[in-house]
Design a protein around this motif. Structure first.
Motif, PDB file in Angstrom:
ATOM      1  N   PHE A 229       1.789 -19.824   4.044  1.00  0.00           N
ATOM      2  CA  PHE A 229       2.005 -19.025   5.247  1.00  0.00           C
ATOM      3  C   PHE A 229       2.838 -19.800   6.268  1.00  0.00           C
ATOM      4  CE2 PHE A 229      -2.077 -17.781   3.477  1.00  0.00           C
ATOM      5  CZ  PHE A 229      -2.018 -16.398   3.487  1.00  0.00           C
ATOM      6  N   VAL A 284      -9.168 -11.906  11.408  1.00  0.00           N
ATOM      7  CA  VAL A 284      -9.768 -11.660  10.087  1.00  0.00           C
ATOM      8  C   VAL A 284     -10.312 -12.979   9.542  1.00  0.00           C
ATOM      9  CG1 VAL A 284      -9.323 -10.927   7.709  1.00  0.00           C
ATOM     10  CG2 VAL A 284      -8.219  -9.719   9.610  1.00  0.00           C
ATOM     11  N   TYR A 302     -14.385 -10.808   4.835  1.00  0.00           N
ATOM     12  CA  TYR A 302     -14.324 -10.823   3.381  1.00  0.00           C
ATOM     13  C   TYR A 302     -14.883 -12.144   2.891  1.00  0.00           C
ATOM     14  CZ  TYR A 302     -11.092  -7.087   4.453  1.00  0.00           C
ATOM     15  OH  TYR A 302     -10.551  -5.948   4.956  1.00  0.00           O
ATOM     16  N   ILE A 304     -16.016 -14.534  -0.742  1.00  0.00           N
ATOM     17  CA  ILE A 304     -16.180 -14.715  -2.180  1.00  0.00           C
ATOM     18  C   ILE A 304     -17.303 -15.721  -2.388  1.00  0.00           C
ATOM     19  CG2 ILE A 304     -15.170 -15.614  -4.319  1.00  0.00           C
ATOM     20  CD1 ILE A 304     -12.476 -14.604  -3.428  1.00  0.00           C
ATOM     21  N   LEU A 314      -6.945 -20.088  -7.657  1.00  0.00           N
ATOM     22  CA  LEU A 314      -6.652 -18.719  -8.100  1.00  0.00           C
ATOM     23  C   LEU A 314      -6.199 -17.860  -6.922  1.00  0.00           C
ATOM     24  CD1 LEU A 314      -9.709 -18.356 -10.491  1.00  0.00           C
ATOM     25  CD2 LEU A 314      -7.301 -18.226 -11.190  1.00  0.00           C
ATOM     26  N   LEU A 315      -6.863 -18.090  -5.807  1.00  0.00           N
ATOM     27  CA  LEU A 315      -6.528 -17.350  -4.593  1.00  0.00           C
ATOM     28  C   LEU A 315      -5.100 -17.677  -4.164  1.00  0.00           C
ATOM     29  CD1 LEU A 315      -7.914 -15.449  -2.612  1.00  0.00           C
ATOM     30  CD2 LEU A 315      -8.753 -17.434  -1.360  1.00  0.00           C
ATOM     31  N   GLU A 318      -2.688 -15.852  -6.463  1.00  0.00           N
ATOM     32  CA  GLU A 318      -2.596 -14.419  -6.163  1.00  0.00           C
ATOM     33  C   GLU A 318      -1.832 -14.176  -4.857  1.00  0.00           C
ATOM     34  OE1 GLU A 318      -3.427 -11.792  -7.948  1.00  0.00           O
ATOM     35  OE2 GLU A 318      -4.147 -13.055  -9.587  1.00  0.00           O
ATOM     36  N   LEU A 319      -2.111 -15.026  -3.884  1.00  0.00           N
ATOM     37  CA  LEU A 319      -1.448 -14.864  -2.576  1.00  0.00           C
ATOM     38  C   LEU A 319       0.057 -15.106  -2.717  1.00  0.00           C
ATOM     39  CD1 LEU A 319      -3.927 -16.552  -0.094  1.00  0.00           C
ATOM     40  CD2 LEU A 319      -3.022 -14.235   0.115  1.00  0.00           C
ATOM     41  N   LEU A 323       2.728 -12.485  -1.571  1.00  0.00           N
ATOM     42  CA  LEU A 323       3.658 -12.807  -0.486  1.00  0.00           C
ATOM     43  C   LEU A 323       5.109 -12.762  -0.965  1.00  0.00           C
ATOM     44  CD1 LEU A 323       1.579 -15.690   1.070  1.00  0.00           C
ATOM     45  CD2 LEU A 323       2.169 -13.577   2.257  1.00  0.00           C
TER      46      LEU A 323
ATOM     47  N   THR B 245     -12.316 -11.903  -8.480  1.00  0.00           N
ATOM     48  CA  THR B 245     -12.623 -11.874  -7.037  1.00  0.00           C
ATOM     49  C   THR B 245     -11.395 -12.292  -6.235  1.00  0.00           C
ATOM     50  OG1 THR B 245     -13.565 -14.087  -7.188  1.00  0.00           O
ATOM     51  CG2 THR B 245     -15.113 -12.253  -7.280  1.00  0.00           C
ATOM     52  N   ALA B 246     -10.629 -13.271  -6.756  1.00  0.00           N
ATOM     53  CA  ALA B 246      -9.430 -13.709  -6.032  1.00  0.00           C
ATOM     54  C   ALA B 246      -8.430 -12.569  -5.938  1.00  0.00           C
ATOM     55  CB  ALA B 246      -8.809 -14.917  -6.725  1.00  0.00           C
ATOM     56  N   ARG B 247      -8.243 -11.863  -7.058  1.00  0.00           N
ATOM     57  CA  ARG B 247      -7.291 -10.745  -7.082  1.00  0.00           C
ATOM     58  C   ARG B 247      -7.743  -9.650  -6.125  1.00  0.00           C
ATOM     59  NH1 ARG B 247      -7.623  -9.456 -12.397  1.00  0.00           N
ATOM     60  NH2 ARG B 247      -6.816 -11.517 -12.826  1.00  0.00           N
ATOM     61  N   LEU B 249      -9.715  -9.895  -3.535  1.00  0.00           N
ATOM     62  CA  LEU B 249      -9.628 -10.333  -2.145  1.00  0.00           C
ATOM     63  C   LEU B 249      -8.201 -10.177  -1.600  1.00  0.00           C
ATOM     64  CD1 LEU B 249     -10.832 -11.689   0.386  1.00  0.00           C
ATOM     65  CD2 LEU B 249     -10.204 -13.880  -0.604  1.00  0.00           C
ATOM     66  N   VAL B 250      -7.231 -10.606  -2.392  1.00  0.00           N
ATOM     67  CA  VAL B 250      -5.842 -10.506  -1.932  1.00  0.00           C
ATOM     68  C   VAL B 250      -5.449  -9.038  -1.737  1.00  0.00           C
ATOM     69  CG1 VAL B 250      -3.434 -10.988  -2.541  1.00  0.00           C
ATOM     70  CG2 VAL B 250      -5.185 -12.733  -2.888  1.00  0.00           C
ATOM     71  N   LEU B 252      -7.454  -6.659  -0.840  1.00  0.00           N
ATOM     72  CA  LEU B 252      -8.100  -6.231   0.417  1.00  0.00           C
ATOM     73  C   LEU B 252      -7.350  -6.763   1.636  1.00  0.00           C
ATOM     74  CD1 LEU B 252     -11.840  -6.737  -0.588  1.00  0.00           C
ATOM     75  CD2 LEU B 252     -10.809  -4.559   0.111  1.00  0.00           C
ATOM     76  N   LEU B 253      -6.926  -8.024   1.547  1.00  0.00           N
ATOM     77  CA  LEU B 253      -6.195  -8.610   2.688  1.00  0.00           C
ATOM     78  C   LEU B 253      -4.880  -7.865   2.907  1.00  0.00           C
ATOM     79  CD1 LEU B 253      -6.703 -12.454   2.146  1.00  0.00           C
ATOM     80  CD2 LEU B 253      -7.832 -10.978   3.828  1.00  0.00           C
ATOM     81  N   ARG B 254      -4.315  -7.402   1.814  1.00  0.00           N
ATOM     82  CA  ARG B 254      -3.033  -6.723   1.909  1.00  0.00           C
ATOM     83  C   ARG B 254      -3.196  -5.265   2.335  1.00  0.00           C
ATOM     84  NH1 ARG B 254       1.942  -6.953  -2.191  1.00  0.00           N
ATOM     85  NH2 ARG B 254       2.920  -7.783  -0.370  1.00  0.00           N
ATOM     86  N   GLU B 256      -6.159  -3.426   3.163  1.00  0.00           N
ATOM     87  CA  GLU B 256      -7.161  -3.009   4.152  1.00  0.00           C
ATOM     88  C   GLU B 256      -6.968  -3.763   5.465  1.00  0.00           C
ATOM     89  OE1 GLU B 256     -11.410  -1.973   2.895  1.00  0.00           O
ATOM     90  OE2 GLU B 256     -11.664  -3.820   4.037  1.00  0.00           O
ATOM     91  N   ALA B 257      -6.978  -5.103   5.399  1.00  0.00           N
ATOM     92  CA  ALA B 257      -6.840  -5.908   6.624  1.00  0.00           C
ATOM     93  C   ALA B 257      -5.376  -5.985   7.066  1.00  0.00           C
ATOM     94  CB  ALA B 257      -7.395  -7.307   6.391  1.00  0.00           C
ATOM     95  N   VAL B 259      -3.069  -8.210   6.587  1.00  0.00           N
ATOM     96  CA  VAL B 259      -2.648  -9.509   7.132  1.00  0.00           C
ATOM     97  C   VAL B 259      -1.793 -10.300   6.137  1.00  0.00           C
ATOM     98  CG1 VAL B 259      -4.473  -9.817   8.841  1.00  0.00           C
ATOM     99  CG2 VAL B 259      -4.888 -10.495   6.471  1.00  0.00           C
ATOM    100  N   VAL B 260      -1.603  -9.737   4.954  1.00  0.00           N
ATOM    101  CA  VAL B 260      -0.769 -10.455   3.972  1.00  0.00           C
ATOM    102  C   VAL B 260       0.434  -9.578   3.619  1.00  0.00           C
ATOM    103  CG1 VAL B 260      -0.687 -11.337   1.607  1.00  0.00           C
ATOM    104  CG2 VAL B 260      -2.675 -11.788   3.036  1.00  0.00           C
TER     105      VAL B 260
END
Lengths: 325, 260
Positions: A229, A284, A302, A304, A314-315, A318-319, A323, B245-247, B249-250, B252-254, B256-257, B259-260
Motif C-alpha cells: 500500500f 476499518v 473483519y 481471521i 497468503l493475505l 491475495e492483496l 491491488l 479465509t485470506a481470499r 477477507l480480501v 470483503l475488503l474490496r 464491502e469495506a 478499502v482495497v
C-alpha cells in the motif's frame, strides 16, 4: 478569518497542513469568513501557490533569514506577532511533531487557550467547537475556547482534503524582525530513519504486530504486507516494543501513538485496553489472531482466526492480486 | 545542576474510563492513580544527570492533596526534594492554566534552575501543551518529545522525535525538555528509598503564595461535553482453511469495506 500555519519539510507543504486548511475553508464558509494560509521561513513565497490550490483565500508569508531553520521560539514570535495584528478568529495547526511543539508556544505568547489533537471541528454560536479524544481515545471531549484567537491543532489523517481549485491570489509578505538572542534553541540536524517509512500517525494503512509475532525477525512479514500500500507504516503493540523487537516510534496505543488510518491490520495483537484505545478510531480494522477469544476481535470489522505465519503471506498474495487489478 | 521535574497524577493506563455526565468529569472512584508514565522518564533522566554532574533534583506537581502520593514515589526513586502546588480545581484540560502556575512557581520559588524536565504529555488530558507553554512564559528554549539528551558546559543537545526520523536541537541552558519513551529505562524505587521518602517533608505552595487571585486562573477551555466513544461493533470473523479465509477477507475488503 481562520488562519492555518502551513508546515513545510524539505521545501514542501505537509499534507496534514493542507488537511487543516481544507477544514478551515469549510468552517470559514459556515462562519461567512475567509481561510488564509500562513507560511513561516526564509524565501518560502514560492510555496504560496500550493496553498491557493488547496483553497486558501489569502496567503501570508512571515519572512526572516533568522527563520530559515525551524525554532519553536522564532516561529512562535513571528506567528504571535502576526496574529496580534491580523486578528484572525482562529489559528489552526496540524498536530504533527512541529505543530505540537509550536502551537503551545504561540498560545502562551498570546495568552490564549489551545485545544490539542482535534478530530472534529464544528461551528456553534459563531465560535468553533472542538472534539478531541482524551485518555488516548477512551473518552471524547468537546469544548470551545473563551479566549481569542481560538487555537487548535488538528490530528493528521482525519480531516478530508478539499478538491483542488484553480486559483491564485496575492501573497502578502511580511518581514519579521527576530531580535538577537531571542532564539536560544534551534534545530541543527534532521535525521531520517533509514527505512524511509512514514510515521504511523500519517499512514493511511497500518500493519501492526504484537507478541504473536514471536520475534523481531517476523516483522518482515508485516513490512511485506504494508509495502503493498502507498502511505503505509508498520505499527506495534506495547509488548512487542518493550520486548525490544521494534522501535518505540512504532508503538500504537496509550504511551504510544493514537492513530486513525483508513485500514488497520492487527496481527498477533491480543488487544490490551491501551492498544485498543490508540487504534479504535481507525476506519476499518482487520485482526489476525490464533485465539478466537482475543479482545481484538471485539473491535475488528473483519477477523481471521488462524496462524498468522500461514495467513499473512497468503493475505499478502491475495492483496497483491487484488491491488494489481 | 539544579533540575526541576514536573509530574502529574493520572489514572494508570489499565483504567477503564467512566464519565459522570452531570459534572462532565471522569469518575475517579475505583481508579488506581500513578505518576504519568512519560513523567517517569523525566525523573529518571534528572537522576542520571545528577549522578553524572552533581546537583539537586526537585520534583513538583500541581494538583489536589492526593498528588502527594506520586511526589513521594518520586522521592523514593531518588529525588532530593518534592513540592506540591496546591490546586483544588477539577481537571480543566487547559494547559495554559497549569503552565502559568508552574512558570510562576519557577520564578518565585526555584530561581537558578538549569533544566526543567517534563513528560511529553500527561496520559489522560493528552495535551502536550504545558512544557512548551512554560518555556514560552519563561523565555526559555525547548526540546519536546526527546529520546536522547546530552548536557555539558551550560548547553544541551537533544534528539526529538519527528515523523519518520528525528531532529537534533541545540539549546542553551536553562531550558525546557519533555521526555518521550525511549529516553531511558526508569528505575524502580528501592526499599531504602521508600523508607527515606516516608520521612521527607513535602512543602505545599499555595496559589496565593504565587500571587494568583481567585479569578486569575479561570480556564480558557469551556467543556461542552464529555463522553465515551461509541463502542465498535465486532464484525465478521472467518475461520477455516488459511487460503480460503485470506481470499474471502480480501473480497470483503474490496467489495464491502471498499478499502482495497
Amino acid at each position: 478569518m481562520i488562519a492555518v500555519f502551513m508546515e513545510t519539510r524539505d521545501g514542501k507543504i505537509k499534507k496534514s497542513s493542507l488537511e487543516a486548511l481544507s477544514e478551515a475553508k469549510r468552517r470559514a464558509a459556515e462562519l461567512g469568513g475567509q481561510a488564509v494560509a500562513v507560511l513561516v521561513g526564509s524565501g518560502v513565497e514560492g510555496l504560496g501557490s500550493g496553498s491557493f490550490a488547496a483553497g486558501a483565500d489569502g496567503v501570508y508569508v512571515l519572512d526572516s533569514p533568522a527563520l530559515a531553520d525551524y525554532s519553536a521560539q522564532g516561529y512562535a514570535l513571528a506567528l504571535a506577532e502576526w496574529a496580534a495584528e491580523a486578528r484572525p478568529a482562529a489559528v489552526l495547526f496540524a498536530a504533527t511533531a512541529m505543530g505540537r511543539d509550536l502551537a503551545p508556544r504561540v498560545a502562551a505568547r498570546l495568552g490564549v487557550g489551545l485545544v490539542s489533537d482535534c478530530t472534529g471541528v464544528a461551528v456553534m454560536n459563531g465560535k468553533l467547537e472542538f472534539t478531541r479524544p482524551i485518555y488516548a481515545g477512551k473518552a471524547v471531549l468537546t469544548c470551545s475556547l473563551r479566549s481569542s484567537p481560538q487555537l487548535a491543532t488538528l490530528r493528521p489523517n482525519v480531516f478530508p482534503l478539499g478538491e483542488a481549485v484553480p486559483g491564485a491570489g496575492e501573497v502578502v509578505r511580511k518581514d519579521v524582525v527576530v531580535p538577537d538572542g531571542a532564539v536560544k534553541g534551534r534545530v541543527t540536524e534532521v535525521l531520517k530513519e533509514e527505512s524511509c517509512e512514514i510515521d504511523v500517525t500519517e499512514a493511511e494503512v497500518i500493519v501492526s504486530g504484537g507478541r504473536g509475532l514471536k520475534g523481531p525477525e517476523n516483522f518482515a512479514l508485516l513490512r511485506e504486507l504494508a509495502a503493498l500500500f502507498p502511505r503505509s507504516a508498520v505499527g506495534a503493540s506495547r509488548s512487542a516494543v518493550d520486548s525490544g523487537w521494534i522501535g518505540h516510534q512504532h508503538q500504537v496505543g496509550q504511551t504510544g501513538k493514537t492513530v486513525s488510518p483508513s485500514l488497520y491490520f492487527a496481527v498477533g495483537v491480543s488487544g490490551a485496553i491501551q492498544h485498543l484505545a490508540g487504534m479504535s478510531s481507525s476506519k476499518v480494522i482487520v485482526a489476525v489472531n490464533k485465539d478466537p477469544e482475543a479482545p481484538i476481535f471485539k473491535v475488528a470489522d473483519y477477523g481471521i482466526v488462524g496462524d498468522l505465519f500461514q495467513v499473512v503471506p497468503l493475505l499478502a498474495q491475495e492483496l497483491k492480486k487484488a491491488l494489481a487489478e | 545542576m539544579n533540575i526541576l521535574v514536573f509530574i502529574k497524577r493520572v489514572p494508570d493506563t489499565e483504567s477503564k474510563i467512566r464519565i459522570r455526565h452531570e459534572t462532565k468529569a471522569i469518575v475517579e472512584e475505583g481508579l488506581n492513580f500513578v505518576i504519568s508514565p512519560y513523567d517517569e522518564f523525566a525523573i529518571e533522566e534528572a537522576l542520571r544527570l545528577r549522578e553524572a554532574h552533581g546537583g539537586v533534583v526537585r520534583v513538583v506537581s500541581a494538583g489536589k492533596d492526593e498528588s502527594v502520593a506520586v511526589l513521594r514515589k518520586s522521592l523514593a526513586m531518588g529525588a532530593d526534594e518534592a513540592f506540591l502546588i496546591k490546586d483544588a480545581a477539577p481537571e480543566t484540560y487547559d494547559g495554559l492554566r497549569t503552565a502559568r502556575m508552574i512558570a510562576r512557581a519557577v520564578e518565585r520559588k526555584f530561581p537558578g534552575t538549569d533544566l526543567l524536565l517534563f513528560g511529553k504529555q500527561s496520559v489522560g488530558a493528552d495535551n502536550s501543551q504545558v512544557p512548551a507553554m512554560v518555556a514560552e512564559l519563561l523565555g526559555l528554549p525547548q526540546a519536546t518529545v526527546v529520546t536522547k539528551l546530552e548536557v555539558a558546559h551550560g548547553a544541551a543537545t537533544a534528539c526529538r522525535e519527528i515523523e519518520g526520523g528525528a531532529e537534533k536541537v541545540a539549546l542553551s541552558l536553562p531550558a525546557v525538555v519533555s521526555a518521550q519513551k525511549g529516553l531511558n529505562e526508569p528505575r524502580y524505587e528501592t526499599l531504602k528509598g521508600i523508607m527515606a521518602a516516608k520521612k521527607k517533608d513535602i512543602p505545599v505552595v499555595t496559589l496565593e503564595e504565587l500571587g494568583f487571585g481567585a479569578d486569575d486562573l479561570a480556564p480558557q477551555v469551556e467543556i461542552t461535553g464529555l463522553d465515551v466513544p461509541a463502542a465498535r461493533q465486532s464484525g465478521k470473523v472467518l475461520q477455516g482453511d488459511p487460503a480460503d479465509t485470506a481470499r474471502e477477507l480480501v473480497a470483503l475488503l474490496r467489495n464491502e469495506a471498499k478499502v482495497v
